[in-house]
Design an enzyme around this catalytic site. Structure first.
Site, PDB file in Angstrom:
ATOM      1  N   TYR A 180       0.278   0.922 -25.599  1.00 46.27           N
ATOM      2  CA  TYR A 180       0.594  -0.312 -24.884  1.00 46.27           C
ATOM      3  C   TYR A 180       1.101  -1.330 -25.896  1.00 46.27           C
ATOM      4  O   TYR A 180       0.493  -1.516 -26.952  1.00 46.27           O
ATOM      5  CB  TYR A 180      -0.654  -0.840 -24.182  1.00 46.27           C
ATOM      6  CG  TYR A 180      -0.437  -2.153 -23.451  1.00 46.27           C
ATOM      7  CD1 TYR A 180       0.354  -2.210 -22.306  1.00 46.27           C
ATOM      8  CD2 TYR A 180      -1.036  -3.327 -23.905  1.00 46.27           C
ATOM      9  CE1 TYR A 180       0.538  -3.412 -21.630  1.00 46.27           C
ATOM     10  CE2 TYR A 180      -0.851  -4.526 -23.231  1.00 46.27           C
ATOM     11  CZ  TYR A 180      -0.059  -4.567 -22.096  1.00 46.27           C
ATOM     12  OH  TYR A 180       0.120  -5.755 -21.434  1.00 46.27           O
TER      13      TYR A 180
ATOM     14  N   ASP B  38       2.896  -1.466 -34.433  1.00 48.82           N
ATOM     15  CA  ASP B  38       2.261  -2.503 -33.622  1.00 48.82           C
ATOM     16  C   ASP B  38       0.783  -2.585 -34.019  1.00 48.82           C
ATOM     17  O   ASP B  38      -0.010  -1.704 -33.706  1.00 48.82           O
ATOM     18  CB  ASP B  38       2.426  -2.160 -32.140  1.00 48.82           C
ATOM     19  CG  ASP B  38       1.797  -3.202 -31.217  1.00 48.82           C
ATOM     20  OD1 ASP B  38       1.116  -4.117 -31.713  1.00 48.82           O
ATOM     21  OD2 ASP B  38       1.989  -3.089 -29.991  1.00 48.82           O
TER      22      ASP B  38
ATOM     23  N   LYS C 132      -3.969 -11.019 -31.391  1.00 57.21           N
ATOM     24  CA  LYS C 132      -5.420 -10.961 -31.261  1.00 57.21           C
ATOM     25  C   LYS C 132      -6.185 -11.644 -32.415  1.00 57.21           C
ATOM     26  O   LYS C 132      -6.302 -12.855 -32.406  1.00 57.21           O
ATOM     27  CB  LYS C 132      -5.839  -9.515 -31.010  1.00 57.21           C
ATOM     28  CG  LYS C 132      -5.230  -9.006 -29.676  1.00 57.21           C
ATOM     29  CD  LYS C 132      -5.790  -7.733 -29.118  1.00 57.21           C
ATOM     30  CE  LYS C 132      -5.324  -7.497 -27.695  1.00 57.21           C
ATOM     31  NZ  LYS C 132      -4.270  -6.523 -27.503  1.00 57.21           N
TER      32      LYS C 132
HETATM   33  C1  LIG Z   1      -2.959  -6.580 -26.700  1.00 55.79           C
HETATM   34  C2  LIG Z   1      -1.805  -5.799 -27.231  1.00 55.79           C
HETATM   35  C3  LIG Z   1      -0.475  -6.232 -27.065  1.00 55.79           C
HETATM   36  C4  LIG Z   1      -0.104  -7.403 -26.195  1.00 55.79           C
HETATM   37  O1  LIG Z   1      -0.621  -8.607 -26.644  1.00 55.79           O
HETATM   38  P1  LIG Z   1      -0.733  -9.848 -25.612  1.00 55.79           P
HETATM   39  O2  LIG Z   1      -1.165 -10.977 -26.471  1.00 55.79           O
HETATM   40  O3  LIG Z   1      -1.728  -9.430 -24.574  1.00 55.79           O
HETATM   41  O4  LIG Z   1       0.626 -10.034 -25.016  1.00 55.79           O
HETATM   42  C5  LIG Z   1       0.532  -5.533 -27.708  1.00 55.79           C
HETATM   43  N1  LIG Z   1       0.257  -4.452 -28.447  1.00 55.79           N
HETATM   44  C6  LIG Z   1      -0.987  -3.992 -28.601  1.00 55.79           C
HETATM   45  C7  LIG Z   1      -1.241  -2.798 -29.456  1.00 55.79           C
HETATM   46  C8  LIG Z   1      -2.065  -4.640 -27.983  1.00 55.79           C
HETATM   47  O5  LIG Z   1      -3.305  -4.142 -28.118  1.00 55.79           O
END
Ligand SMILES: *Cc1c(COP(=O)(O)O)cnc(C)c1O
Length: 437
Positions: free
Chosen positions: A144, A239, A271
Site C-alpha cells: 500500500y 516507500d 508517519k
Molecule cells: C500509511 C502509508 C502510506 C500513506 O500515508 P498517508 O499519510 O496515510 O497518506 C503510504 N505508504 C505506506 C507504506 C504506508 O504505510
C-alpha cells in the site's frame, strides 16, 4: 467494563454527517464488526475511550506514536511552536532542521516535505517519470502506498499484469501504466523488465511490507530490485512511510541497504517523522531531486508543506528516538511476539508470527510463512475477528484488520506488557473456538 454506549452514540452522530462515520475506512471496524471506539485521550502506552475504558495501544496511530502518546517533551515543543503562530506560508527554521535530521539518518541527499504519505508517493512517482521520461511503474500486490490513483490497483490474473483500478473513480488509463507483480518474486520482476524494461520509470515497493500484515523481503530482495532498476535505467523508489524512523534510526534501509551497500534512488517518509501531525516527505539522489520546481521542471507544491508545528513535533520526536529507544522497541516487540506465540500454542491455534525489525503481525489459521499477498489472504479472518474482540474486551487495542502490522511504542513498560500477556490467553482461546466452529 464501562461498555461502549458513548462510542456508539458518537458513531451514530458521525454516520449522519460522514460516510461510514469515519475519515479513514479501517477505523470503522468493518473487518472485525462492532462499535469503533472513540478515543478521548492517549498517555504513554495507553488509550482511554469516551466511555472510560482503557487499552494498551498496539496501533500507535498506525505508526507515528513511536514514543507513546503525549510525550511531555513533544507536547511542550508543540505548545511553544503553536504559540509563535501555526502557519506562515514562508520557509521556517523547524522544517530545515527536520530535513537535516532526515538527511543525516538516511541515504537521501535532499528532501521535499509534504503533508501525507499519499502525497509523498504521488510526488515521487511524478519525479521518477519526469526524470526518466518513461511512463510505466512497477508495484507489488499487497503493498500500500496511499490512495494515489496509479498505485491503488489490483493485480489481474497473470503473474505479470497491468493493473486494474482497485476502486471505482479511477480511470483505467491511470492504472494501465502500472505493472502489478507478486511480492518477493524475482522471476516476475525479471520477466517484467525483460518485456518492458525500456519503458519502466520506477519500481516502488514498501521497504518491508506492513500493509498486508508484516511480510519481510526475502534476503537480498530489495538489493535485487535496486540492481535490476539500475541495469535498466529505472529508479528504485523505497516507500518507508511506515518503516522509516520506526524499525531503526534509519528505517528499514538501516537493516538491509546500509549493510549491503546500496541505496534507493528515491525514498518516501511519513508517519513517525510527523510525530502525530500531518508531515511527510520524499527525498533521494541530488541530481534527481534538483529536477523539482523551482530548480527544475517537475512541479510539486503544498500550502501546508513543512508546517512549523508539524515539523517541530516530528523533529522533537526524532531527536528523542535514540539508539536506546530503538533497542527498547526491538526488545518489547520480541517480548510481545513470544507471548503471542506461547498463548496461541497453548490454545492450539495454528499461527505464523512474522516480523520486519520491530514491526510484526500474527497470521492465524496457517503455519506456512507468508511471503506475498496471496499467502496473506489465506489466513483466517474469522479467527482474527474473534481474537481482536477478545483482546479489546481485555483492554488491548490491536489493529482492527488482519491485514495490518502491530506497532509498538517506547512507552510500553512492564505494566502494559503484563496487561497484554493477561489478555492473550483468553483471546487465543477465542480464536481457537472460531477456527473450530
Ligand atoms: C500509511 C502509508 C502510506 C500513506 O500515508 P498517508 O499519510 O496515510 O497518506 C503510504 N505508504 C505506506 C507504506 C504506508 O504505510
Amino acid at each position: 467494563m464501562p461498555g461502549s454506549e458513548i462510542s456508539q452514540t458518537l458513531f451514530d452522530r458521525a454516520r449522519a454527517v460522514s460516510p461510514g462515520g469515519v475519515n479513514s475506512p479501517v477505523r470503522a471496524f468493518r473487518a472485525v464488526g462492532g462499535t469503533p471506539r472513540f478515543m478521548r485521550e492517549g498517555k504513554g502506552a495507553w488509550l482511554t475511550d469516551v466511555d472510560g475504558n482503557t487499552y494498551v495501544d498496539l496501533v500507535a496511530s498506525w505508526g507515528p506514536m513511536l514514543l507513546g502518546h503525549a510525550r511531555p517533551e513533544v507536547i511542550e515543543a508543540v505548545r511553544e511552536a503553536a504559540a509563535r503562530g501555526t502557519s506562515f506560508g514562508t520557509p521556517s527554521e523547524p522544517e530545515v532542521a527536520l530535513a537535516e535530521e532526515i538527511v543525516a539518518r538516511t541515504p537521501v541527499d535532499l528532501v521535499r516535505m509534504v503533508s501525507s504519505g499519499t502525497e509523498a508517493t504521488m510526488s515521487a512517482i511524478r519525479l521518477a517519470r519526469g526524470w526518466t521520461g518513461r511512463d510505466l511503474i512497477v508495484k507489488f500486490a499487497g503493498c500500500y502506498h496511499g490512495h494515489v490513483d496509479a498505485l491503488l490497483v489490483e493485480a489481474g490474473s497473470g503473474v505479470v499484469t497491468f493493473g486494474l483500478p482497485g476502486t471505482p473513480g479511477i480511470p483505467t488509463a491511470s492504472t494501465a501504466q502500472t505493472l502489478v507483480l507478486p511480492y518477493n518474486d524475482r522471476e516476475a520482476v525479471a520477466a517484467a523488465f525483460a518485456e518492458h524494461g525500456a519503458q519502466i520509470a520506477c519500481v516502488i515497493t514498501e521497504a518491508a511490507p506492513g500493509n498486508m500484515g508484516a511480510v519481510p523481503p526475502l534476503p537480498g530482495f530489495n538489493e535485487f530490485l535496486a540492481q535490476t532498476c539500475r541495469a535498466h535505467g529505472a529508479l528504485f523508489v523505497s516507500d518507508e512511510v511506515m518503516t522509516g524512523f520506526r524499525v531503526s534510526r534509519s528505517g528499514h534501509w538501516g537493516l538491509d541497504g546500509a549493510r549491503e551497500g546500496w541505496a534507493p534512488d528515491l525514498m518516501t517518509f511519513g508517519k513517525v517523522m510527523g510525530g502525530g501531525f500531518p508531515a511527510a516527505a520524499f527525498g533521494g539522489r541530488e541530481e534527481i531531486m534538483r529536477q523539482l520546481a523551482p530548480e527544475g521542471p517537475v512541479y510539486q507544491a503544498g500550502t501546508l508543506s513543512g508546517n512549523p508545528v508539524a515539523t517541530t513535533a516530528g523533529l522533537t520526536t526524532l531527536r528523542l528516538a535514540t539508539d536506546d529507544v530503538y533497542a527498547h522497541l526491538d526488545q518489547v516487540a520480541g517480548t510481545i511476539q513470544a507471548m503471542a506465540v506461547k498463548a496461541l500454542e497453548t490454545a492450539g491455534v495454528p499461527h505464523v508470527v512474522q516480523s520486519a525489525g520491530n514491526l510484526f503481525s500474527v497470521f492465524l489459521g496457517r503455519t506456512e510463512p507468508v511471503v506475498d499477498f496471496a499467502d496473506a489472504q489465506a489466513q483466517s479472518q474469522p479467527a482474527y475477528k474473534a481474537f481482536f474482540h477478545a483482546m479489546l474486551d481485555h483492554g488491548v487495542y490491536l489493529p482492527p484488520s488482519a491485514f495490518e502490522a502491530w506497532f509498538v511504542s517506547d512507552a510500553l513498560d512492564a505494566d502494559a506488557l503484563d496487561a497484554v500477556e493477561r489478555a492473550l490467553a483468553p483471546s487465543a482461546r477465542a480464536a481457537a473456538e472460531a477456527l473450530g466452529a
